[in-house]
Design an enzyme around this catalytic site. Structure first.
Site, mmCIF file in Angstrom:
data_model
loop_
_atom_site.group_PDB
_atom_site.id
_atom_site.type_symbol
_atom_site.label_atom_id
_atom_site.label_comp_id
_atom_site.label_asym_id
_atom_site.label_seq_id
_atom_site.Cartn_x
_atom_site.Cartn_y
_atom_site.Cartn_z
ATOM 1 N N ARG A 1 -32.834 -2.060 -21.532
ATOM 2 C CA ARG A 1 -32.857 -3.515 -21.642
ATOM 3 C C ARG A 1 -33.358 -3.703 -20.155
ATOM 4 O O ARG A 1 -32.743 -3.377 -19.082
ATOM 5 C CB ARG A 1 -31.300 -3.898 -21.624
ATOM 6 C CG ARG A 1 -31.102 -5.256 -21.102
ATOM 7 C CD ARG A 1 -29.928 -5.814 -21.669
ATOM 8 N NE ARG A 1 -29.807 -6.266 -23.140
ATOM 9 C CZ ARG A 1 -28.956 -6.803 -23.435
ATOM 10 N NH1 ARG A 1 -28.105 -7.531 -22.786
ATOM 11 N NH2 ARG A 1 -28.822 -7.043 -24.738
ATOM 12 N N HIS B 1 -36.405 -9.291 -28.576
ATOM 13 C CA HIS B 1 -34.807 -8.620 -28.672
ATOM 14 C C HIS B 1 -35.005 -8.001 -30.250
ATOM 15 O O HIS B 1 -34.036 -8.836 -30.904
ATOM 16 C CB HIS B 1 -33.628 -9.752 -28.403
ATOM 17 C CG HIS B 1 -32.334 -9.149 -28.226
ATOM 18 N ND1 HIS B 1 -32.208 -7.784 -28.312
ATOM 19 C CD2 HIS B 1 -31.108 -9.696 -27.956
ATOM 20 C CE1 HIS B 1 -30.740 -7.480 -28.177
ATOM 21 N NE2 HIS B 1 -30.253 -8.633 -27.979
ATOM 22 N N GLN C 1 -31.312 -7.046 -32.024
ATOM 23 C CA GLN C 1 -30.940 -8.284 -32.555
ATOM 24 C C GLN C 1 -31.357 -9.117 -33.897
ATOM 25 O O GLN C 1 -30.393 -9.293 -34.705
ATOM 26 C CB GLN C 1 -30.665 -9.326 -31.297
ATOM 27 C CG GLN C 1 -29.827 -10.650 -31.959
ATOM 28 C CD GLN C 1 -28.318 -10.170 -31.788
ATOM 29 O OE1 GLN C 1 -27.822 -9.726 -30.812
ATOM 30 N NE2 GLN C 1 -27.742 -10.560 -32.621
ATOM 31 N N ASP D 1 -29.190 -20.247 -29.171
ATOM 32 C CA ASP D 1 -28.888 -19.160 -28.145
ATOM 33 C C ASP D 1 -28.697 -19.714 -26.885
ATOM 34 O O ASP D 1 -28.962 -21.153 -26.832
ATOM 35 C CB ASP D 1 -30.249 -18.203 -28.021
ATOM 36 C CG ASP D 1 -30.075 -16.921 -27.006
ATOM 37 O OD1 ASP D 1 -28.738 -16.958 -26.511
ATOM 38 O OD2 ASP D 1 -30.960 -16.255 -26.614
ATOM 39 N N CYS E 1 -26.576 -15.032 -31.179
ATOM 40 C CA CYS E 1 -26.657 -13.532 -30.701
ATOM 41 C C CYS E 1 -25.480 -13.242 -29.852
ATOM 42 O O CYS E 1 -25.281 -12.094 -29.957
ATOM 43 C CB CYS E 1 -28.029 -13.405 -30.276
ATOM 44 S SG CYS E 1 -28.516 -14.256 -28.757
ATOM 45 N N ARG F 1 -24.877 -5.442 -35.386
ATOM 46 C CA ARG F 1 -25.862 -4.770 -34.389
ATOM 47 C C ARG F 1 -25.370 -3.260 -34.164
ATOM 48 O O ARG F 1 -26.687 -2.467 -34.111
ATOM 49 C CB ARG F 1 -25.345 -5.266 -33.027
ATOM 50 C CG ARG F 1 -25.810 -6.536 -32.430
ATOM 51 C CD ARG F 1 -27.187 -6.890 -32.355
ATOM 52 N NE ARG F 1 -27.753 -5.942 -31.251
ATOM 53 C CZ ARG F 1 -27.684 -6.090 -29.880
ATOM 54 N NH1 ARG F 1 -27.269 -7.111 -29.674
ATOM 55 N NH2 ARG F 1 -28.323 -5.028 -29.314
#
Ligand code: CP
Ligand code: NVA
Length: 305
Positions: free
Chosen positions: A103, A130, A133, A222, A262, A290
């Site tokens: 990440r 991402h 996700q 988001d 998310c 996830r």
């Protein structure tokens, strides 16, 4: 098949669908308490240059359930933070480990890491994408909506960020209809938009949240300021006023719509508390998934499943 999991558009639809099938199998086994140690004796290095709750825990627990081990490494406590080149980190990790999850900020850095690593590299979020996700999000839609998965209409409300870019990639790979509503200065990445168009994606871009949400089966948003943009919070609050998933917007969508986020969420900014806690929200199934999809991604890349 690809060595790495860096962006959804690197992958063929049928390979991603195979991962969903494996996700279902592994999730059922885990719920029944049946062992599924597909990565016995294997180690995943997890490199973090940004914060995380879900990504860290779901990869680490997932790896444990698969019979393997996961190592948490942060830039501040490794030589990465002192400027060791990523190509050296990748070559060294390849001598000890069986996979890397990273990440970080730059997608290019992740691509460089993958290029210099002999082992699979998984993108655990960059400023650009991402993809793990998105796999969890699509699996959640599939669980709630069944086989009509790719015939549904999806909308994105808010920032044209890493999650929006990833949804555009998903629309390109799976062929579903996506409507993206962002303020003009906060549109998704122009290259991502262009490439999705070339791949035949059906995406409508608008600055009107109501147009995007009208009749949609899946609503999605988001935070307004992503990791690394904290200093822009105040100006973003102004730019994004009106780009909120609230009861009025949900009422304009399909009556059986589901709402994704998310997480982490800023309640009463991009989404109201009433929506996230309300009957359309599936955000905690999404968070759980996830772990299940990432187990399938790791088993596919690191265990040749
Ligand atoms: N959704 C997500 O990636 O959460 P974390 O930042 O907690 O990992
Ligand atoms: N867009 C958010 C997603 C967090 C999971 C960020 O990058 O901070």
């Amino acid at each position: 098949m690809q060595k790495d999991f860096l962006a959804l558009t690197d992958w063929k639809r049928q390979d991603l669908e195979r991962m969903f099938e494996l996700t279902r199998e592994l999730k059922e086994k885990q719920k029944r308490g049946e062992p599924h140690r597909l990565l016995e004796g294997k180690t995943l290095a997890m490199l973090f240059e940004k914060s995380s709750t879900r990504t860290r825990v779901s990869f680490e627990v997932g790896m444990f359930q698969l019979g393997g081990h996961a190592l948490f490494l942060s830039s501040g406590t490794t030589q990465m933070g002192r400027g060791e080149p990523i190509k050296d980190t990748g070559r060294v990790m390849s001598r000890y480990c069986d996979g890397i999850m990273i990440r970080t900020f730059s997608q290019q850095l992740v691509e460089e890491l993958a290029q210099w690593s002999d082992i699979p590299v998984i993108n655990g979020l960059t400023d650009m994408y991402h993809p793990c996700q998105l796999m969890a999000d699509l699996f959640t839609v599939f669980e709630h909506k069944g086989e009509r998965f790719d015939q549904l209409s999806y909308c994105w409300i808010g920032d044209g960020n890493n999650m929006a870019n990833s949804w555009i990639n998903a629309a390109a790979v799976f062929g579903f209809e996506l409507r993206v509503a962002t303020p003009d200065g906060y549109r998704p990445d122009a290259e991502v938009v262009k490439r999705a168009e070339e791949l035949g994606a059906k995406v409508l871009y608008t600055s009107d949240p109501a147009e995007a949400a009208a009749g949609a089966h899946v609503l999605n948003t988001d935070v307004w300021a992503s990791m690394g943009q904290e200093q822009e919070q105040k100006e973003r609050e102004q730019a994004f006023a009106g780009y909120q998933i609230n009861d009025k917007l949900v009422a304009a969508a399909d009556p059986d719509c589901i709402v994704l986020h998310c997480l982490p969420a800023h309640r009463d900014e991009e989404i109201t508390d009433s929506v996230i806690e309300g009957p359309h929200s599936v955000v905690f199934d999404e968070a759980e998934n996830r772990m299940h999809v990432q187990k399938a991604i790791m088993a596919t890349l690191m265990g040749n499943r």
